[in-house]
Design a protein around this motif. Structure first.
Motif, PDB file in Angstrom:
ATOM      1  N   VAL A  38      13.706 -27.608 -20.586  1.00 45.74           N
ATOM      2  CA  VAL A  38      13.637 -26.173 -20.607  1.00 45.74           C
ATOM      3  C   VAL A  38      13.001 -26.124 -21.590  1.00 45.74           C
ATOM      4  CG1 VAL A  38      13.602 -23.181 -20.193  1.00 45.74           C
ATOM      5  CG2 VAL A  38      14.802 -25.412 -18.671  1.00 45.74           C
ATOM      6  N   ALA A  39      13.371 -25.958 -22.716  1.00 40.06           N
ATOM      7  CA  ALA A  39      12.996 -26.181 -24.037  1.00 40.06           C
ATOM      8  C   ALA A  39      11.737 -26.735 -24.331  1.00 40.06           C
ATOM      9  CB  ALA A  39      13.912 -26.021 -25.700  1.00 40.06           C
ATOM     10  N   GLN A  40      11.505 -27.900 -23.498  1.00 40.28           N
ATOM     11  CA  GLN A  40      10.484 -28.710 -23.971  1.00 40.28           C
ATOM     12  C   GLN A  40       8.843 -28.267 -23.134  1.00 40.28           C
ATOM     13  OE1 GLN A  40      12.870 -32.040 -22.648  1.00 40.28           O
ATOM     14  NE2 GLN A  40      11.190 -33.103 -24.599  1.00 40.28           N
ATOM     15  N   LEU A  41       9.636 -27.221 -22.598  1.00 38.29           N
ATOM     16  CA  LEU A  41       8.148 -26.693 -22.039  1.00 38.29           C
ATOM     17  C   LEU A  41       7.497 -25.466 -22.731  1.00 38.29           C
ATOM     18  CD1 LEU A  41       9.580 -27.167 -18.031  1.00 38.29           C
ATOM     19  CD2 LEU A  41       7.913 -28.583 -18.919  1.00 38.29           C
ATOM     20  N   LEU A  42       8.533 -24.510 -23.686  1.00 41.72           N
ATOM     21  CA  LEU A  42       8.310 -23.580 -23.737  1.00 41.72           C
ATOM     22  C   LEU A  42       6.960 -23.074 -24.656  1.00 41.72           C
ATOM     23  CD1 LEU A  42      12.029 -22.633 -24.888  1.00 41.72           C
ATOM     24  CD2 LEU A  42      10.267 -22.010 -23.233  1.00 41.72           C
ATOM     25  N   GLY A  43       6.113 -24.564 -25.669  1.00 44.02           N
ATOM     26  CA  GLY A  43       5.423 -24.321 -25.768  1.00 44.02           C
ATOM     27  C   GLY A  43       3.931 -24.443 -24.227  1.00 44.02           C
ATOM     28  N   ALA A  44       3.960 -24.755 -23.754  1.00 43.17           N
ATOM     29  CA  ALA A  44       3.106 -25.416 -22.259  1.00 43.17           C
ATOM     30  C   ALA A  44       3.077 -23.667 -22.138  1.00 43.17           C
ATOM     31  CB  ALA A  44       3.684 -26.201 -21.844  1.00 43.17           C
ATOM     32  N   VAL A  45       4.379 -23.337 -21.684  1.00 48.29           N
ATOM     33  CA  VAL A  45       4.290 -21.960 -20.773  1.00 48.29           C
ATOM     34  C   VAL A  45       3.483 -21.177 -21.944  1.00 48.29           C
ATOM     35  CG1 VAL A  45       5.972 -19.906 -20.279  1.00 48.29           C
ATOM     36  CG2 VAL A  45       6.715 -22.634 -19.467  1.00 48.29           C
ATOM     37  N   ASP A  46       4.179 -20.378 -23.108  1.00 44.78           N
ATOM     38  CA  ASP A  46       3.429 -19.736 -24.069  1.00 44.78           C
ATOM     39  C   ASP A  46       1.842 -19.813 -23.976  1.00 44.78           C
ATOM     40  OD1 ASP A  46       5.801 -18.723 -24.848  1.00 44.78           O
ATOM     41  OD2 ASP A  46       6.232 -19.971 -26.833  1.00 44.78           O
ATOM     42  N   ALA A  47       1.239 -21.407 -24.015  1.00 43.90           N
ATOM     43  CA  ALA A  47       0.014 -21.336 -23.347  1.00 43.90           C
ATOM     44  C   ALA A  47      -0.502 -20.748 -22.487  1.00 43.90           C
ATOM     45  CB  ALA A  47      -0.761 -22.984 -23.818  1.00 43.90           C
ATOM     46  N   LEU A  48      -0.090 -20.901 -21.049  1.00 39.57           N
ATOM     47  CA  LEU A  48      -0.579 -20.866 -20.212  1.00 39.57           C
ATOM     48  C   LEU A  48      -0.561 -19.117 -20.035  1.00 39.57           C
ATOM     49  CD1 LEU A  48       0.921 -23.144 -18.129  1.00 39.57           C
ATOM     50  CD2 LEU A  48      -1.192 -22.485 -18.004  1.00 39.57           C
ATOM     51  N   LEU A  49       0.893 -18.505 -20.903  1.00 38.23           N
ATOM     52  CA  LEU A  49       1.117 -16.716 -21.071  1.00 38.23           C
ATOM     53  C   LEU A  49      -0.063 -16.326 -21.707  1.00 38.23           C
ATOM     54  CD1 LEU A  49       4.304 -16.233 -20.834  1.00 38.23           C
ATOM     55  CD2 LEU A  49       3.179 -15.765 -19.008  1.00 38.23           C
ATOM     56  N   ALA A  50      -0.926 -17.051 -22.736  1.00 36.05           N
ATOM     57  CA  ALA A  50      -1.670 -16.636 -23.406  1.00 36.05           C
ATOM     58  C   ALA A  50      -2.779 -16.696 -23.264  1.00 36.05           C
ATOM     59  CB  ALA A  50      -1.523 -17.027 -25.080  1.00 36.05           C
ATOM     60  N   ALA A  51      -2.834 -17.486 -22.161  1.00 34.33           N
ATOM     61  CA  ALA A  51      -3.927 -17.466 -21.653  1.00 34.33           C
ATOM     62  C   ALA A  51      -4.698 -17.220 -20.506  1.00 34.33           C
ATOM     63  CB  ALA A  51      -4.381 -19.629 -21.328  1.00 34.33           C
ATOM     64  N   ASP A  52      -3.701 -15.847 -20.257  1.00 30.04           N
ATOM     65  CA  ASP A  52      -3.264 -15.092 -18.757  1.00 30.04           C
ATOM     66  C   ASP A  52      -4.198 -15.629 -17.371  1.00 30.04           C
ATOM     67  OD1 ASP A  52      -3.385 -12.314 -20.739  1.00 30.04           O
ATOM     68  OD2 ASP A  52      -5.947 -12.584 -20.419  1.00 30.04           O
ATOM     69  N   VAL A  53      -3.216 -17.173 -17.983  1.00 30.18           N
ATOM     70  CA  VAL A  53      -3.094 -18.463 -15.991  1.00 30.18           C
ATOM     71  C   VAL A  53      -1.814 -17.815 -15.799  1.00 30.18           C
ATOM     72  CG1 VAL A  53      -2.536 -19.957 -15.539  1.00 30.18           C
ATOM     73  CG2 VAL A  53      -4.213 -20.285 -17.346  1.00 30.18           C
ATOM     74  N   LEU A  54      -0.444 -17.255 -16.628  1.00 26.00           N
ATOM     75  CA  LEU A  54       0.887 -17.466 -15.904  1.00 26.00           C
ATOM     76  C   LEU A  54       1.685 -15.731 -16.446  1.00 26.00           C
ATOM     77  CD1 LEU A  54       2.611 -20.790 -15.732  1.00 26.00           C
ATOM     78  CD2 LEU A  54       1.515 -19.503 -14.064  1.00 26.00           C
ATOM     79  N   GLU A  55       2.102 -15.405 -15.579  1.00 29.46           N
ATOM     80  CA  GLU A  55       2.279 -13.829 -16.576  1.00 29.46           C
ATOM     81  C   GLU A  55       4.255 -13.907 -16.035  1.00 29.46           C
ATOM     82  OE1 GLU A  55       0.267 -10.911 -14.619  1.00 29.46           O
ATOM     83  OE2 GLU A  55       1.496 -10.880 -12.479  1.00 29.46           O
ATOM     84  N   TRP A  56       4.664 -13.206 -16.653  1.00 33.68           N
ATOM     85  CA  TRP A  56       6.112 -13.251 -16.149  1.00 33.68           C
ATOM     86  C   TRP A  56       5.948 -12.199 -15.210  1.00 33.68           C
ATOM     87  CZ3 TRP A  56       9.688 -15.908 -17.381  1.00 33.68           C
ATOM     88  CH2 TRP A  56       9.735 -17.307 -18.354  1.00 33.68           C
ATOM     89  N   ALA A  57       6.945 -12.230 -14.452  1.00 37.03           N
ATOM     90  CA  ALA A  57       7.452 -11.039 -13.093  1.00 37.03           C
ATOM     91  C   ALA A  57       8.498 -11.145 -12.691  1.00 37.03           C
ATOM     92  CB  ALA A  57       6.716 -11.774 -11.414  1.00 37.03           C
ATOM     93  N   GLY A  58       9.821 -10.412 -13.931  1.00 35.10           N
ATOM     94  CA  GLY A  58      11.266 -10.547 -13.683  1.00 35.10           C
ATOM     95  C   GLY A  58      11.227 -12.051 -14.068  1.00 35.10           C
ATOM     96  N   ASP A  59      12.235 -12.562 -13.413  1.00 35.49           N
ATOM     97  CA  ASP A  59      13.221 -14.023 -14.295  1.00 35.49           C
ATOM     98  C   ASP A  59      11.590 -15.205 -14.034  1.00 35.49           C
ATOM     99  OD1 ASP A  59      14.736 -12.884 -15.424  1.00 35.49           O
ATOM    100  OD2 ASP A  59      16.702 -12.707 -13.462  1.00 35.49           O
TER     101      ASP A  59
END
Length: 532
Positions: A38-59
């Motif tokens: 999971v720790a290795q994915l954090l950079g990619a996840v942050d980029a997708l969140l910042a680009a409004d591709v993904l968002e958090w929905a609870g967990d």
């Protein structure tokens, strides 16, 4: 969107994996599928969140917009998507199969592929690949469906008859010219009573219909009913749709009622939306615009939830036709522009409404150019099309097109003497081309489906008509609407009295205005006492 996340290594591949999992996914599942922590994915996840591709929905992570999710899926090569789907099927506890953001068909495909990947699946491989072929066909993936069916046929096992039918249907869906010869060969299988023979009858009926052989098309669908319930359903839907085109509405409605009654609980979830869409098209022919639109909307939602998208263009065409009749050209054009992934069944109604929208937006010249390649199936399925095309060709100063349309319609009528709608269409188109007032008057008095347009064409020729003669030519509903207008009622009040929708009342009023050569309710009121 892709460019916005490329700057971060791994962001775009992660978005693709997440899209296959579903609109909502767990970050732990993404780590398992990508073979990373999971720790290795954090950079990619942050980029997708910042680009409004993904968002958090609870967990969980969720695609912020459904259109973004579908855009990522559409951008992926099918082979990559299928491979990722197979990987997803191996997630613990079948998480993908339980993902509510995916449609039923996608979840079913994931389950079947997962079953094929398990140890010991070889014993059931033929059955599983046969099921996979059917599911892929429903999804519109004709190429993959054919490949799965051919794998079953190569084994020559028990499911070979079903697989032969699925392979044929996949070829026909993709427009492969080999389908006709294969269908003719399969029609003799098991004396014409097997599953593949039923599919062959369905394919040949469509081909005969498109060539204008009405009686043969109907005979094939009625005589070779498939023993397999799901194929029998598609045969009945095809028959009901053709009966509606021929304006044999009572037969079409009765067949659709029987089809609904025969649906089992499992079939109901998968296919009832398809029945809704075909019935909506029949209601459109009957002029019940609000009922047609409501049923098309319901069918569209149900088929999308199920993932069975073969009739989606037909549903969109019904909704576009209703929008066009109520004056909303932009909405009609938007509906017609919607696309369906993979292959879908051809909709003549979609072609017809597309021509109508082109005429409203761009005028007769461009419409005539678009109609130059019109086949006989449009002239058969839409009786108003022949006269309308002659009228459009005349306005576009294209006499060759007008003559070709008349010749094709007369040829179609000669080949189908028992089909009154085609005979009336040919007579109407010929009279319009020849500017034959007597011929138009004959159509107006003999064919209820063409009467309104024939009367309008007669008026365009400048033929005088006494008010009482016009009144005698109006239907009971039209007379009732005219009288209620004279009493000062609004369209909504009239709709309640005559048990029609306000849109349909307005449609009838516009027809009355056109045929009387008037433009207001006040003018109509002045005609009513003289006519009534």
């Amino acid at each position: 969107m892709r460019d916005a996340v490329r700057a971060t290594p791994g962001a775009w591949p992660l978005a693709q994996v997440a899209a296959v999992v579903g609109r909502t996914c767990r970050i732990a599942d993404l780590a398992e599928l990508t073979g990373q922590r999971v720790a290795q994915l954090l950079g990619a996840v942050d980029a997708l969140l910042a680009a409004d591709v993904l968002e958090w929905a609870g967990d969980d992570l969720r695609f912020r917009h459904e259109r973004v999710w579908t855009a990522v899926l559409d951008a992926m090569p099918r082979a990559l998507r299928d491979a990722l789907t197979a990987d997803c099927a191996r997630l613990p506890a079948g998480r993908v199969a339980a993902d509510r953001s995916a449609d039923e068909l996608t979840r079913s495909l994931a389950l079947v592929r997962g079953a094929l990947a398990r140890p010991g699946a070889a014993r059931h491989a033929d059955d599983l690949h046969g099921l996979l072929a059917n599911l892929l066909l429903l999804q519109g993936d004709a190429t993959a469906a054919r490949a799965a069916a051919e794998r079953v046929l190569a084994a020559s096992g028990r499911p070979a008859d079903e697989a032969a039918g699925t392979r044929l249907a996949a070829l026909a869906l993709a427009g492969d010219r080999r389908a006709e010869a294969l269908a003719e060969a399969l029609l003799t299988t098991d004396g014409g009573a097997g599953v593949s023979a039923g599919v062959a009858a369905l394919v040949l009926a469509d081909l005969r219909w498109r060539r204008g052989a009405v009686a043969e098309a109907l005979r094939l669908l009625r005589r070779h009913e498939s023993p397999a319930p799901h194929w029998r359903l598609w045969q009945r839907l095809a028959l009901a749709d053709k009966l509606g085109s021929l304006r044999r509405l009572d037969e079409a409605h009765a067949l659709l009622r029987a089809t609904r009654d025969d649906l089992g609980p499992r079939q109901r979830d998968c296919y009832e939306g398809c029945v809704d869409i075909v019935e909506a098209a029949v209601l459109l022919v009957a002029g019940r615009l609000d009922d047609a639109a409501a049923l098309a909307e319901r069918g569209l939602a149900a088929t999308r939830d199920a993932g069975v998208l073969l009739l989606v263009p037909h549903a969109l065409a019904v909704l576009a036709a209703v929008a066009l009749r109520t004056g909303d050209v932009d909405r009609a054009a938007t509906l017609l522009a919607e696309t369906v992934p993979g292959h879908a069944l051809r909709s003549t109604l979609h072609d017809w409404v597309s021509l109508l929208v082109t005429a409203r937006r761009y005028g007769p010249e461009r419409t005539a150019a678009a109609a130059a390649s019109t086949g006989s199936v449009l002239l058969l399925a839409e009786p108003a099309a022949a006269a309308w095309l002659v009228r459009t060709a005349t306005a576009a100063d294209d006499p060759d097109l007008a003559r070709r349309v008349v010749t094709a319609t007369e040829r179609l009528a000669a080949a189908n003497p028992a089909v009154p709608t085609v005979a009336a269409a040919a007579a109407h188109a010929r009279a319009l081309l020849d500017r034959d007032a007597a011929g138009l008057a004959a159509v107006a008095h003999t064919d209820p489906w063409a009467a309104a347009l024939a009367r309008r064409d007669l008026a365009d020729l400048g033929e005088p008509a006494e008010s009482h003669q016009a009144w005698d030519s109006f239907s009971g509903v039209e007379r009732a609407i005219a009288r209620l207008v004279a009493e000062g009622m609004t369209n909504r009040q009239i709709a309640t009295r005559v048990r029609l929708s306000p849109h349909t009342v307005n449609y009838h009023l516009r027809g009355l205005f056109r045929r009387l050569g008037i433009s207001s309710r006040a003018e109509l009121v002045r005609h009513v006492p003289a006519m009534a």
